[in-house]
Structures are given as C-alpha cells and as structure tokens.
Design an enzyme around this catalytic site. Sequence first.
Site, PDB file in Angstrom:
ATOM      1  N   ASP A 174      61.012 -48.563  -2.077  1.00 29.91           N
ATOM      2  CA  ASP A 174      61.934 -47.723  -2.960  1.00 29.91           C
ATOM      3  C   ASP A 174      63.125 -48.705  -3.223  1.00 29.91           C
ATOM      4  O   ASP A 174      64.211 -48.926  -2.441  1.00 29.91           O
ATOM      5  CB  ASP A 174      62.348 -46.210  -2.929  1.00 29.91           C
ATOM      6  N   HIS A 181      54.908 -44.144 -12.641  1.00 35.13           N
ATOM      7  CA  HIS A 181      56.306 -43.822 -12.619  1.00 35.13           C
ATOM      8  C   HIS A 181      57.071 -45.206 -13.063  1.00 35.13           C
ATOM      9  O   HIS A 181      58.021 -45.181 -13.912  1.00 35.13           O
ATOM     10  CB  HIS A 181      56.734 -43.316 -11.266  1.00 35.13           C
TER      11      HIS A 181
END
Length: 401
Positions: free
Chosen positions: A219, A310
């Site tokens: 991330d 996403h």
Amino acid sequence: LAVAGGAGAVAGAGLQLAASSDQPTAAAPETTTVPLGSVGDRIVPFRGARQAGISTPVQRQSHARIAAFDLVPGADADALRALLQRWTTAAEALTAGRPAGDRTDTMTADSGPAGLTITVGFGPSLFGKADIPAGARPEALTPLPAFPGETLDATRSNGDLGVLVAADDSVVVFSALRTLEQLAAGVATPRWQFAGFTRGRGVTTNEGATVRNLMGQLDGTKNPKPSEATFGKTVFVADDGWMRGGSYLVVRRIRMLLDEWEDLPVAAQEQVIGRKKASGAPLSGGVETTPANFGRRGSDGELMIPADSHMRLATAAFNRGAAMLRRGYSFADPQPGGGVEAGLIFLAWQADPRTGFIPVQQNLIAGHDRLSAFTRHETSALFAMPGGVATGEFLGQRLFD
Ligand code: HEM
C-alpha cells in the site's frame, strides 16, 4: 540484531546496579545512562520551511497517534496563541531528544527522540472561535462534503486542532502526546485519538520498500515521490496566504472487514485492487514499479485491470490529475469479548482537498470501487497544517499575523 543485543546488555547492567543497591556500601545512582541505538538517536529537524511529519522522514515512522482537540468555551486568541507557543517549545525539545518538562522526562530520557515528529494544524471549526475570523478560513478548509452511503461517528470526527505525533518507538509517541495534552489543559480538551502502526525501522534492509496494510497488500506504491517534479505542487500549498508551505490533511478511520476479505481467493483480491498481491505489480504486467496499462485486455477480451478496481478508479489519470500523498497507519484495536477492530487510519496530504481526496473519493463511490465491499469509513476529519516553523516562530503563527 547487534543493536538490539547491545542495548539489552547495557540495560541488563543497569538492572544489576539497581539490585546491588541493597548492599549498605553501594551508592546506587538515581538513573543509569543507556547509550542510544541507531533507531533511538535519530532526530528529524523540527524547524524548517515545512512542518516535519508530512513528507519527512521519507519513510514514515513505525508508530503514530493522531489526535483532535477542541477549544474550551471562552478560550480567546491570547490563550490559543499561548498554547501554540507552549506546544512549539515542547515539540522543539522533545523532537531533539531533550526534556519538555518535569513529568515526562523519564519517559524519553533513555530512548532518545527515535525520529519523533509533531505536526500541528487547524480544523474548519476553529474559525469563528478564539477571535479568529470565520473569513480567515481558506476555501480549501471547507468541511468535507457528505459522501453517499457512509455513516460517520461524529464524536470521533472533526475537531478544532489536529496533532499528528509519530516516532519509531511507541513509548516516545505516547509520552509526547501526553505532554501536549497536559500543556493544553484549560485551553483545549482532547476530542478523539487514534493509534496506528506500520513496519518497524530496521526490520528490512530496504528502507524505501512499500509496506503492507492489514489486508496484506503493498500500500503506497503509486504515491507521489519527493523526487518527482510535481511532488511539491501536489502536497504543499503554494499561495501567499497564512497556509503557504502547509498541507491539508484528510483523516479517515477506515475499518477493514477482514473476515470477508480473507474468505476471498487471492486472484479475486487482486481484481479488487488491480495489482498482484505478492509483488504489487499491476495486473497489466511487469513489476511493482511498472506503469499500469489500463487499456490492456487479456485473451478473454476483458480489461486486465478491471474498470471498478480500486487502483483504476483512484488513479490521477481518471480523476483530472487529482492526487495526494497517502501516509496512513494500520490499527488493530482489541474489543471487549476477544475480537479486534482492524483497518487503516487513512492519512492523505495534499495542497488542496478539492483537487486531492474529495474528487477521488467521489469517483471511488460513483464507480462502485470493488474495495468498498470490504471497508467502512467510520470517521472523518480535515485539518489545515500550516507551513514550517521558522527560527523564532511558533506553530501556526502566521494565522495570527
Ligand atoms: C492505491 C489500498 C482507501 C486512494 C491503492 C493500492 C492499494 C490501496 C493496495 C494500490 C497500491 C498503491 O498504489 O498504493 C487501500 C485500502 C484502503 C484505501 C486498503 C482502505 C482501507 C483509499 C482511499 C483513497 C485511496 C479512501 C482516496 C479517496 C488511492 C490512490 C491510489 C490507491 C490515489 C493510487 C492509484 C494509482 O494511481 O495507481 N490503495 N486504499 N485509497 N489508493 Fe487506496
């Protein structure tokens, strides 16, 4: 290992000294001085053109607490100014590894600052209080709009003042924030606080490597990088007002529905994000750093990076260039009954939330981001974190000029 072993050995010697103080002849020292390890003695300069804790240190520290405070009714501009002066003095001392007062000295004396940063800013609700004109609130600090489909906990959202405390040691973080709370007494009261963590410093040899969140994904891959020409423009305010050199911080406590997520096969998890889980490579091919090819189709004719993934919905190219620096922290808070609430204290820094978080979040919702089935936005806050503190200045001083 060498550092940890060395520190342990010294601490052990200290314990022995204390034990031998029972002997009538031994004069036990009140405290022992422990040489600091490389993690403990690291200093991130407090003063500069920009506040520390936004893009410095480049690799975020392993522990953080983010807290909001509300002014007590009747607090005036002098009281707020004095509070910011006290916080400045304390932050400058603590981040340099010096004591900030009597009560917390012993907490940090033997750990060093451990890369401590203290970043302070103002929420939209501050304006109109403490003699600060409502009109001094920048347009960019308009409260975030309501986003469809979310239910936010008002008691853990918003706030007059926001403080981010981060360091590579959780005791340092806790005691530094505790000090700031003590110094706020009578002027501002704590409203909410979240604690988060990410990988510990020194755990891997590659300090710059992307860290995993609690869903197991790498991330932060596509974050703006300080080496890129557009970095400053994306993250920091360029205009001449009191926010010059500052940055807007969006805080969202986003719960991860980990039971549901972990039931999903890895291949499906990868379709949710648009990247391989293990390597972080885009599903269009290559390695983690390979630019995504959003138009590429597989042999089945389908987009390799799904339209509702996403990453595709969040990327700048599909959001008129909107971008932000994401430097969040994981949380895993134990619950009564043995469960845990886990997720991401999402922290996004940008020059303007109207060209950063807001349009991206709207696009994620409009495009039915596949990730949204596994997350819940629970709280929200926005803070204007002013520019850095020059020599002789206090935090946020230009707001009062
Ligand atoms: C990318 C996870 C919430 C904005 C990513 C990536 C992951 C991820 C794994 C791909 C790797 C990367 O580039 O970092 C999550 C999780 C979230 C979350 C677990 C919630 C718990 C959000 C929110 C926003 C956002 C709320 C903003 C509104 C972005 C952006 C990218 C990204 C801008 C980079 C897209 C690109 O250009 O490739 N996120 N994210 N994320 N996310 Fe999130």
